[in-house]
Scaffold this motif. Structure first.
Motif, short mmCIF file in Angstrom:
data_model
loop_
_atom_site.label_atom_id
_atom_site.label_comp_id
_atom_site.label_asym_id
_atom_site.label_seq_id
_atom_site.Cartn_x
_atom_site.Cartn_y
_atom_site.Cartn_z
N GLY A 458 0.82 -1.22 0.00
CA GLY A 458 0.00 0.00 0.00
C GLY A 458 0.84 1.25 0.00
N TYR A 468 -7.20 1.58 5.28
CA TYR A 468 -6.83 0.60 4.26
C TYR A 468 -6.03 -0.52 4.92
CZ TYR A 468 -7.88 3.73 0.29
OH TYR A 468 -8.50 4.55 -0.64
N ASP A 470 -3.19 -3.03 4.66
CA ASP A 470 -2.00 -3.25 3.85
C ASP A 470 -0.91 -3.86 4.70
OD1 ASP A 470 -2.13 -2.41 1.01
OD2 ASP A 470 -2.80 -0.50 1.86
N ASN A 538 -7.04 -6.74 -5.03
CA ASN A 538 -8.11 -5.76 -5.21
C ASN A 538 -8.94 -6.05 -6.45
OD1 ASN A 538 -7.55 -3.56 -3.09
ND2 ASN A 538 -5.55 -3.88 -4.02
N HIS A 592 -7.09 -3.93 1.01
CA HIS A 592 -6.21 -3.37 -0.02
C HIS A 592 -4.94 -4.19 -0.23
CE1 HIS A 592 -3.57 -0.18 -1.88
NE2 HIS A 592 -4.70 0.01 -2.55
#
Length: 695
Positions: A458, A468, A470, A538, A592
């Motif tokens: 990310g 998010y 990551d 994703n 993500h």
């Protein structure tokens, strides 16, 4: 056979709209706290705006050329796809309006009232009169349109009130437009009364004051209805060699504001003559997406709906946890020199990444820092640390992607700041976006250079790291870090194709390497060995990679896919994808991270990556995939995948029917994957604490 199944793939645009429908499901889910439901409504609207500015705009461009584009669109023509998208979006917009009305009714049961200008009390009138004079009126841009030689450019990030004035003299009609100011919060919190809290939208504050705005006109009636324009946001970058990359991107971003209209949304109660006036003046035709809506547009603003101190109507905030064995107080480099560590944000604190850079900036033994940057926070601590390092005499090299969509202006500003501080900037490679998330530092130890670094799935962004999910690998593995140095050499001399011993790098090696990894699983399966593929990403839309997964499925490889967004693969089709299951998790955090697991007949290999299985990631960008060698981290990533796979609350099946069916619970206990992931890290900390006490 279903028409979709006449082909092997799901159209990526329709699949994306199905993902956004999952976001809308969260807004309609009564188990989600009320104010978070409003946030999901805002995310749905924001997603849709970006979709029209980019993906729909590209399809529209293709349709206007007369080319069908079926080869690139999974078997559907661009012209038909434009129509299909419009129909789907009209239906989704109607559903979002229905959900909003329900949420507002439920808020009233919690003593929160969203009122209009028709509901204002005497006390609120006094407050709003002063508020309008002091705050709103100075910010208003109001344009009378009838006599203008040229119609003004309406921005696609703004909402407007289309005004119709019927004059007393000869029933003359005048039209005007008022831009709703973005400098003022869209939701105006009014004084509370009797334990009731009141909010009015800025649009209605303006409506309430139309008489003040147009008092110089002798009119009989005035009406105001909201309109919104979405424009093609594709950057057209010229090839003028005399201009720097910063100049080219800056000019292209400025030109974006006058891009072709691709969507026009209007209040369905607007008068027909007013609507026709605006459509005619803005040259909006039937090939554009013209969508009737409700009283309010730009519902993305609901992402910033005030919490009113009502934390009982929000998800419980979970504090980010520490990484076991890695302290934010001691030296990170000292610890990383001994073993690799994994950061899984937002479950664990993103502060480790900024601490790494701060330490490198101050450490007298550190001589250089190299890093790639894609999207950055508004007030980036990453940039501050890099500037600090440069001021301390370190050689700092930054590859910053100026074409990170909708972050171009921000990245240009940061680039100019860094240039002033003497940081060496690399602006990427013509035709290739740099989407990799890598950093390497060089440190003098015992008269030799030793490298430390990190590789992430990310962006290095403190703001998005709060929502998010990551993963970031901190490592001192010298061969991996040597490969990172080769990537920076490629940025400098990009006509030379480098070889990498450990990293998998797009655009040269990612596709072929993943094909080889899948082929190996096929060989194992055909030989009767137990094996599997587990992929978390994703988006999955590359047709060749989908075909390879279909081949693996036919060979008997069990394939589990956690794909948050676009999934063009059709799972569970007899003779094609019997052994493939695909789910999407949409919950409080945005999934993500990209994690790729290959069973390899018991010798499991695990990779983290910046790349999805999309053509652009495999062939058109600089992406980095990194193998995981540390056995504990490997187990942690497999555990993480399996926790997600067990989810039976927020997991939906991917399907060609686009019905977003939830994974059935089948009498199993509730298992909410993101909450269970947090508990997994809590337990790891508890177990380590117990061992330390015993020791």
């Amino acid at each position: 056979m279903n028409k979709t199944l006449a082909y092997k793939y799901i159209d990526r645009e329709k699949s994306w709209l199905a993902f956004n429908a999952r976001v809308l499901q969260e807004a309609g889910d009564t188990s989600v706290p009320l104010l978070d439901r409003l946030r999901f409504l805002g995310i749905f609207s924001n997603n849709l705006d970006e979709f029209f500015r980019v993906r729909f705009a590209a399809i529209r461009r293709l349709s206007l050329t007369g080319i069908t584009g079926e080869k690139y669109l999974g078997g559907i023509s661009a012209q038909q796809l434009v129509k299909d998208i419009t129909e789907i979006v009209i239906e989704q917009q109607s559903e979002s309006l229905r959900i909003l009305n329900i949420i507002e009714s439920e808020l009233e049961t919690k003593n929160i009232f969203i009122i209009t200008e028709a509901d204002i009390s005497i006390e609120q009138e006094i407050f709003l009169k002063d508020f309008f004079i002091q705050k709103v009126s100075p910010e208003l841009v109001t344009i009378i349109l009838n006599d203008l030689a040229e119609f003004p450019v309406l921005k696609d990030t703004s909402g407007y009130l289309a005004i119709k004035l019927v004059m007393k003299k000869d029933d003359e009609v005048r039209y005007a437009v008022i831009e709703i100011p973005k400098t003022i919060n869209r939701f105006v919190v009014l004084p509370s009364h009797d334990e009731k809290q009141y909010i009015i939208l800025l649009d209605d504050v303006i409506r309430h004051n139309l008489n003040n705005i147009f008092n110089i006109f002798d009119y009989e009636s005035v009406s105001a209805h909201m309109i919104k324009i979405t424009r093609d946001a594709q950057l057209d970058i010229d090839s003028d060699l005399s201009k720097s990359m910063i100049e080219k991107i800056s000019l292209s971003v400025k030109d974006r504001r006058i891009g072709e209209p691709v969507r026009f949304i209007y209040d369905q109660l607007i008068e027909e003559d007013t609507l026709n006036f605006f459509l005619d003046k803005m040259k909006i035709v039937s090939t554009d997406s013209i969508i009737p809506g409700g009283r309010y547009h730009n519902r993305r603003d609901y992402m910033d709906f005030p919490n009113l101190g009502r934390f009982d109507l929000l998800y419980e905030s979970k504090p980010p946890l520490p990484i076991p064995g890695l302290s934010l107080e001691g030296s990170m480099l000292e610890k990383i020199s001994e073993k690799d560590y994994l950061l899984n944000a937002p479950y664990q604190s993103f502060s480790y990444l900024t601490k790494f850079l701060r330490e490198a900036a101050l450490d007298p033994k550190v001589v250089s820092i190299k890093i790639t940057l894609y999207r950055l926070a508004k007030n980036s601590q990453i940039i501050s640390s890099l500037i600090n390092a440069a001021k301390n005499g370190k050689k700092v090299t930054v590859q910053i992607e100026l074409q990170a969509r909708f972050d171009e202006a921000s990245n240009i500003s940061y680039a100019e700041q860094m240039q002033l501080e003497g940081i060496e900037l690399i602006f990427g490679i013509k035709g290739l976006k740099v989407h990799s998330k890598i950093c390497v530092i060089e440190r003098v130890e015992n008269y030799k250079i030793k490298r430390y670094g990190f590789i992430s799935t990310g962006n290095f962004n403190e703001s998005t790291a709060k929502v998010y999910t990551d993963v970031t690998l901190f490592t001192s593995h010298q061969q991996i870090l040597k490969d990172i140095m080769r990537i920076f050499e490629f940025f400098d001399i990009n006509y030379r194709v480098h070889r990498y011993k450990h990293l998998i790098v797009s655009p040269h090696y990612t596709r072929t390497k993943f094909v080889k990894l899948i082929d190996r699983e096929i060989i194992h399966a055909l030989a009767g060995r137990k094996t599997h593929i587990k992929l978390k990403m994703n988006s999955l839309s590359d047709f060749a990679m989908i075909d390879k997964l279909y081949e693996a499925s036919r060979a008997g490889v069990k394939i589990q896919l956690e794909v948050r967004g676009i999934c063009s693969l059709i799972p569970g089709i007899p003779g094609m994808s019997d052994n493939i299951e695909a789910i999407s998790i949409v919950d409080n955090y945005l999934e993500h991270s990209r994690v790729y697991i290959f069973g390899n007949a018991g010798q499991t290999e695990v990779y983290i990556s910046s790349a999805d299985f999309m053509s652009r990631n495999l062939d058109g960008r600089v992406e980095v995939t990194c193998p995981i060698y540390d056995q504990d981290i490997k187990k942690e990533l497999i555990d993480n995948f399996d926790i997600g796979w067990k989810g039976n609350v927020k997991a939906r099946f991917h399907s060609h029917k686009f019905d977003n069916k939830y994974r059935p619970r089948n009498h199993n206990p509730i298992f909410r994957a993101q909450l269970e992931t947090y508990r997994y890290y809590e337990k790891k900390l508890e177990d380590i604490t117990k061992k330390e006490k015993i020791a």
